[in-house]
Design a protein around this motif. Structure first.
Motif, PDB file in Angstrom:
ATOM      1  N   ILE A  54       3.383  -1.268   3.232  1.00 49.60           N
ATOM      2  CA  ILE A  54       3.056  -1.743   1.885  1.00 49.60           C
ATOM      3  C   ILE A  54       4.196  -1.465   0.916  1.00 49.60           C
ATOM      4  O   ILE A  54       4.525  -2.294   0.068  1.00 49.60           O
ATOM      5  N   ASP A  55       4.829  -0.279   1.040  1.00 53.29           N
ATOM      6  CA  ASP A  55       5.864   0.114   0.095  1.00 53.29           C
ATOM      7  C   ASP A  55       6.837   1.074   0.782  1.00 53.29           C
ATOM      8  O   ASP A  55       6.435   1.909   1.597  1.00 53.29           O
ATOM      9  N   GLY A  56       8.119   0.967   0.413  1.00 54.82           N
ATOM     10  CA  GLY A  56       9.123   1.887   0.931  1.00 54.82           C
ATOM     11  C   GLY A  56       9.598   1.508   2.320  1.00 54.82           C
ATOM     12  O   GLY A  56       9.373   0.395   2.808  1.00 54.82           O
ATOM     13  N   ASP A  57      10.255   2.467   2.954  1.00 57.33           N
ATOM     14  CA  ASP A  57      10.808   2.286   4.297  1.00 57.33           C
ATOM     15  C   ASP A  57      10.432   3.495   5.150  1.00 57.33           C
ATOM     16  O   ASP A  57      11.302   4.285   5.534  1.00 57.33           O
ATOM     17  N   PRO A  58       9.135   3.675   5.415  1.00 52.59           N
ATOM     18  CA  PRO A  58       8.725   4.855   6.187  1.00 52.59           C
ATOM     19  C   PRO A  58       9.289   4.814   7.606  1.00 52.59           C
ATOM     20  O   PRO A  58       9.198   3.796   8.294  1.00 52.59           O
ATOM     21  N   GLN A  59       9.894   5.923   8.007  1.00 56.81           N
ATOM     22  CA  GLN A  59      10.450   6.051   9.354  1.00 56.81           C
ATOM     23  C   GLN A  59       9.616   7.076  10.114  1.00 56.81           C
ATOM     24  O   GLN A  59       9.554   8.249   9.738  1.00 56.81           O
ATOM     25  N   ALA A  82       8.958   9.119   3.606  1.00 57.24           N
ATOM     26  CA  ALA A  82       8.246   8.515   2.473  1.00 57.24           C
ATOM     27  C   ALA A  82       7.982   7.025   2.660  1.00 57.24           C
ATOM     28  O   ALA A  82       8.803   6.287   3.190  1.00 57.24           O
ATOM     29  N   GLY A  83       6.791   6.621   2.210  1.00 59.10           N
ATOM     30  CA  GLY A  83       6.400   5.219   2.239  1.00 59.10           C
ATOM     31  C   GLY A  83       4.884   5.097   2.229  1.00 59.10           C
ATOM     32  O   GLY A  83       4.168   6.091   2.370  1.00 59.10           O
ATOM     33  N   THR A  84       4.420   3.874   2.057  1.00 57.85           N
ATOM     34  CA  THR A  84       2.978   3.599   2.070  1.00 57.85           C
ATOM     35  C   THR A  84       2.729   2.521   3.123  1.00 57.85           C
ATOM     36  O   THR A  84       3.445   1.510   3.159  1.00 57.85           O
ATOM     37  N   HIS A  96      -3.863  17.501  12.687  1.00 55.99           N
ATOM     38  CA  HIS A  96      -3.631  18.783  12.020  1.00 55.99           C
ATOM     39  C   HIS A  96      -2.274  18.648  11.342  1.00 55.99           C
ATOM     40  O   HIS A  96      -1.254  18.485  12.016  1.00 55.99           O
ATOM     41  N   ILE A  97      -2.270  18.670  10.025  1.00 58.22           N
ATOM     42  CA  ILE A  97      -1.022  18.549   9.271  1.00 58.22           C
ATOM     43  C   ILE A  97      -0.295  19.889   9.364  1.00 58.22           C
ATOM     44  O   ILE A  97      -0.852  20.930   9.007  1.00 58.22           O
ATOM     45  N   ILE A  98       0.950  19.852   9.853  1.00 64.30           N
ATOM     46  CA  ILE A  98       1.686  21.111  10.003  1.00 64.30           C
ATOM     47  C   ILE A  98       2.828  21.255   8.993  1.00 64.30           C
ATOM     48  O   ILE A  98       3.334  22.357   8.804  1.00 64.30           O
ATOM     49  N   GLU A  99       3.195  20.135   8.358  1.00 61.60           N
ATOM     50  CA  GLU A  99       4.238  20.217   7.325  1.00 61.60           C
ATOM     51  C   GLU A  99       4.087  19.026   6.383  1.00 61.60           C
ATOM     52  O   GLU A  99       3.736  17.924   6.814  1.00 61.60           O
ATOM     53  N   GLY A 100       4.348  19.241   5.122  1.00 64.64           N
ATOM     54  CA  GLY A 100       4.272  18.168   4.142  1.00 64.64           C
ATOM     55  C   GLY A 100       2.839  17.836   3.766  1.00 64.64           C
ATOM     56  O   GLY A 100       1.926  18.647   3.930  1.00 64.64           O
ATOM     57  N   ASP A 101       2.649  16.612   3.245  1.00 59.30           N
ATOM     58  CA  ASP A 101       1.319  16.186   2.840  1.00 59.30           C
ATOM     59  C   ASP A 101       1.266  14.667   2.839  1.00 59.30           C
ATOM     60  O   ASP A 101       2.292  13.992   2.894  1.00 59.30           O
ATOM     61  N   VAL A 102       0.035  14.142   2.769  1.00 58.71           N
ATOM     62  CA  VAL A 102      -0.185  12.703   2.791  1.00 58.71           C
ATOM     63  C   VAL A 102      -1.468  12.390   2.031  1.00 58.71           C
ATOM     64  O   VAL A 102      -2.427  13.165   2.067  1.00 58.71           O
ATOM     65  N   HIS A 103      -1.470  11.271   1.325  1.00 60.39           N
ATOM     66  CA  HIS A 103      -2.680  10.748   0.680  1.00 60.39           C
ATOM     67  C   HIS A 103      -3.232   9.672   1.610  1.00 60.39           C
ATOM     68  O   HIS A 103      -2.531   8.707   1.920  1.00 60.39           O
ATOM     69  N   THR A 126     -10.940   1.966  13.077  1.00 64.08           N
ATOM     70  CA  THR A 126     -10.915   1.951  11.607  1.00 64.08           C
ATOM     71  C   THR A 126      -9.483   1.864  11.085  1.00 64.08           C
ATOM     72  O   THR A 126      -8.529   2.224  11.774  1.00 64.08           O
ATOM     73  N   TRP A 127      -9.371   1.397   9.856  1.00 63.24           N
ATOM     74  CA  TRP A 127      -8.105   1.317   9.139  1.00 63.24           C
ATOM     75  C   TRP A 127      -8.075   2.383   8.048  1.00 63.24           C
ATOM     76  O   TRP A 127      -9.114   2.729   7.502  1.00 63.24           O
ATOM     77  N   ALA A 128      -6.879   2.844   7.729  1.00 59.19           N
ATOM     78  CA  ALA A 128      -6.678   3.732   6.584  1.00 59.19           C
ATOM     79  C   ALA A 128      -5.300   3.435   6.010  1.00 59.19           C
ATOM     80  O   ALA A 128      -4.404   2.980   6.736  1.00 59.19           O
ATOM     81  N   THR A 129      -5.136   3.676   4.721  1.00 53.65           N
ATOM     82  CA  THR A 129      -3.824   3.531   4.085  1.00 53.65           C
ATOM     83  C   THR A 129      -3.244   4.930   3.908  1.00 53.65           C
ATOM     84  O   THR A 129      -3.911   5.823   3.372  1.00 53.65           O
ATOM     85  N   TRP A 130      -2.022   5.105   4.370  1.00 51.50           N
ATOM     86  CA  TRP A 130      -1.326   6.389   4.272  1.00 51.50           C
ATOM     87  C   TRP A 130      -0.213   6.256   3.239  1.00 51.50           C
ATOM     88  O   TRP A 130       0.589   5.330   3.304  1.00 51.50           O
ATOM     89  N   ARG A 131      -0.189   7.199   2.285  1.00 46.57           N
ATOM     90  CA  ARG A 131       0.906   7.268   1.325  1.00 46.57           C
ATOM     91  C   ARG A 131       1.599   8.614   1.501  1.00 46.57           C
ATOM     92  O   ARG A 131       1.013   9.670   1.228  1.00 46.57           O
ATOM     93  N   VAL A 132       2.813   8.548   1.995  1.00 50.07           N
ATOM     94  CA  VAL A 132       3.617   9.747   2.199  1.00 50.07           C
ATOM     95  C   VAL A 132       4.639   9.788   1.071  1.00 50.07           C
ATOM     96  O   VAL A 132       5.490   8.903   0.971  1.00 50.07           O
TER      97      VAL A 132
END
Length: 168
Positions: A54-59, A82-84, A96-103, A126-132
């Motif tokens: 959706i946004d950015g260039d998530p790698q 970073a990206g959505t 289990h998130i081990i570093e950083g965060d995500v919406h 299911t679908w979900a939108t991830w914003r890093v």
């Protein structure tokens, strides 16, 4: 045909509820314990489907950790810059998130902000939108869902028989 399906379902349910330790011990194809330091696992590019971005260039990158002998369960390390993007969960997945965060925004509109140390579960299909915003690193525990008929039979069995929690 229906009777054959019921018999096959009963056999499948019994095989899931009856301990098969002696059989499994005789046919061990995998190591009994698989361990690895997450900071030493070889991360390989795991590009996100460009149509989902959706946004950015998530790698994204990932490293395989382990698979069950029946290939119904899988564990991997995954990270992303970073990206959505939208994500489709083909398998049941616990992260289990081990570093950083995500919406994470679920299909129902609920928003979950996951930080290092948090655990979340996503249903298969299911679908979900991830914003890093910066970076996220997670351990993913994936389980292949049962075929619909078997899942229904297993659900019925769970309502009839008391659930047994595995000892840890």
């Amino acid at each position: 045909m229906v009777v054959k399906m019921m018999i096959a379902t009963a056999i499948a349910m019994a095989s899931r509820t009856v301990p098969l330790m002696p059989i499994a011990m005789g046919r061990r194809r995998t190591r009994p314990v698989v361990s690895a330091a997450s900071d030493r696992m070889e991360m390989k590019a795991a590009p996100i489907n460009p149509e989902w971005i959706i946004d950015g260039d998530p790698q994204a990158r990932m490293a395989d950790h382990s698979r069950s002998g029946d290939r119904a369960a899988y564990t991997a390390l995954w990270d992303c810059t970073a990206g959505t993007f939208r994500w489709f969960f083909m398998w049941d997945e616990t992260v289990h998130i081990i570093e950083g965060d995500v919406h994470v925004t679920a299909a129902d509109g609920s928003v979950h902000h996951l930080y290092a140390g948090d655990v979340a579960y996503f249903n298969a299909g299911t679908w979900a939108t991830w914003r890093v915003d910066n970076y996220v690193r997670k351990v993913a525990f994936l389980r292949r869902p049962f075929p619909t008929a078997l899942a229904l039979a297993y659900s019925v069995k769970n309502r009839i028989l008391p659930a047994k929690t595995p000892s840890l």
